[in-house]
Motif scaffolding. Sequence first.
Motif, PDB file in Angstrom:
ATOM      1  N   ASP A 212       0.868  -1.184   0.000  1.00  0.00           N
ATOM      2  CA  ASP A 212       0.000   0.000   0.000  1.00  0.00           C
ATOM      3  C   ASP A 212       0.899   1.227   0.000  1.00  0.00           C
ATOM      4  OD1 ASP A 212      -2.178   1.661   0.020  1.00  0.00           O
ATOM      5  OD2 ASP A 212      -2.652   1.370   2.136  1.00  0.00           O
ATOM      6  N   SER A 214       1.870   4.554  -0.591  1.00  0.00           N
ATOM      7  CA  SER A 214       1.232   5.832  -0.889  1.00  0.00           C
ATOM      8  C   SER A 214       1.616   6.837   0.190  1.00  0.00           C
ATOM      9  CB  SER A 214      -0.293   5.688  -0.947  1.00  0.00           C
ATOM     10  OG  SER A 214      -0.812   5.358   0.326  1.00  0.00           O
ATOM     11  N   ALA A 245       0.749   1.751  -7.454  1.00  0.00           N
ATOM     12  CA  ALA A 245      -0.003   2.396  -6.376  1.00  0.00           C
ATOM     13  C   ALA A 245       0.392   3.861  -6.250  1.00  0.00           C
ATOM     14  CB  ALA A 245       0.235   1.663  -5.058  1.00  0.00           C
ATOM     15  N   HIS A 249      -2.430   6.736  -7.254  1.00  0.00           N
ATOM     16  CA  HIS A 249      -3.018   7.534  -6.174  1.00  0.00           C
ATOM     17  C   HIS A 249      -2.386   8.924  -6.055  1.00  0.00           C
ATOM     18  CE1 HIS A 249      -5.496   4.267  -4.708  1.00  0.00           C
ATOM     19  NE2 HIS A 249      -4.455   3.463  -4.830  1.00  0.00           N
ATOM     20  N   GLU A 250      -1.085   9.024  -6.292  1.00  0.00           N
ATOM     21  CA  GLU A 250      -0.403  10.300  -6.061  1.00  0.00           C
ATOM     22  C   GLU A 250      -0.340  11.172  -7.297  1.00  0.00           C
ATOM     23  OE1 GLU A 250       0.146  10.911  -3.042  1.00  0.00           O
ATOM     24  OE2 GLU A 250      -0.092   8.854  -2.319  1.00  0.00           O
ATOM     25  N   LEU A 306     -14.179   6.709  -4.806  1.00  0.00           N
ATOM     26  CA  LEU A 306     -12.946   6.207  -5.414  1.00  0.00           C
ATOM     27  C   LEU A 306     -13.273   5.391  -6.664  1.00  0.00           C
ATOM     28  CD1 LEU A 306      -9.900   5.724  -5.435  1.00  0.00           C
ATOM     29  CD2 LEU A 306     -10.262   3.835  -3.821  1.00  0.00           C
TER      30      LEU A 306
END
Length: 327
Positions: A212, A214, A245, A249-250, A306
């Motif tokens: 995960d 992030s 990931a 996400h970023e 999301l």
Amino acid sequence: MSSELSYWLREWRSHTATSAREQGHDMDDDTTDEGQFAELAENLDRVRLAAAAAVGTTFASHPLTGYGGRSAVYLAEQAVLKVYTHRCQERCHREAAGLRAAAHATDLRVPEVLAHDERAGRLSWLAATRVSGTQPSQHEPSTTAILGQVAARLHSLPDELLAEMPEHHRRLRELPEGTSPTHQAARGLDAALAEAAAESEQHCVRGFVHGDCSSRNILLADDQAPGVIDVEGSGIGCCYDDLAALVLHESLLGTHDRRVLLAAYDAERRRWNSTTDPVSGDHLAYHLALRAQWILQWAIELDPELAEQVTALAPRLLASLHGGEVL
């Protein structure tokens, strides 16, 4: 914890039902939500007291809810206690092994495991030292490179330090029935990935996978190395899982420049191994689609916002699997 109540109760029902079956007992279907929540709260408090005695500290009596409602987190001044309410033993084992391996990474701060209990038939828990700092800001460009550097340092851990880590894998659940755009996007990703898997899996780069990776699991503090936390999904697998990931996400769903992030990752990897290949855009595109597929299978029910964001990205991700440019 009220906002997570229904999820916690589902996980607790699953845990207690499994324990009852293992002991040859039947679950009482008439048990109320209030009764099961009271039982869960009582068990959590027992674990808190047992962990406090094992570590020699006092944890706050009221827990924070871990991301996704899958754990309870209790804080002490110098330590943190995580109690796992979902796939307890597996996630506790992964976290303990992941923290011990990651502790060998250069220029990273990683919690030290103080004690843990992953015995069957009970809630598993892990106590570790607290790592100070705050999450990287989405609005501070200088933190973009740090995200890539953190991933590179974890991925540079030598194989001999990963011997106790389990294989990394994503649990894919059956897609809920429906005809919404999100359901259609998920089915499109399923079909495209099934076609691409055989070729793409040959290009995986095995190493430490955070699981995960992030900004919410990276902590920054002045004049200190970055901190890394929450490795309960860690294992040995393809490092591109973490890169996907981060980029998804970023960057794609965030504000960080993915080119800066990936350039910093490549530079940091070469710092430790000058023969390391640069990031492959094609292979990253495959793992981005895998990440999106995994998200949609649970976010449709648990995180509709999301799911909607990932659905909007799906056409670009699908195009990238057929030679289109995403990165």
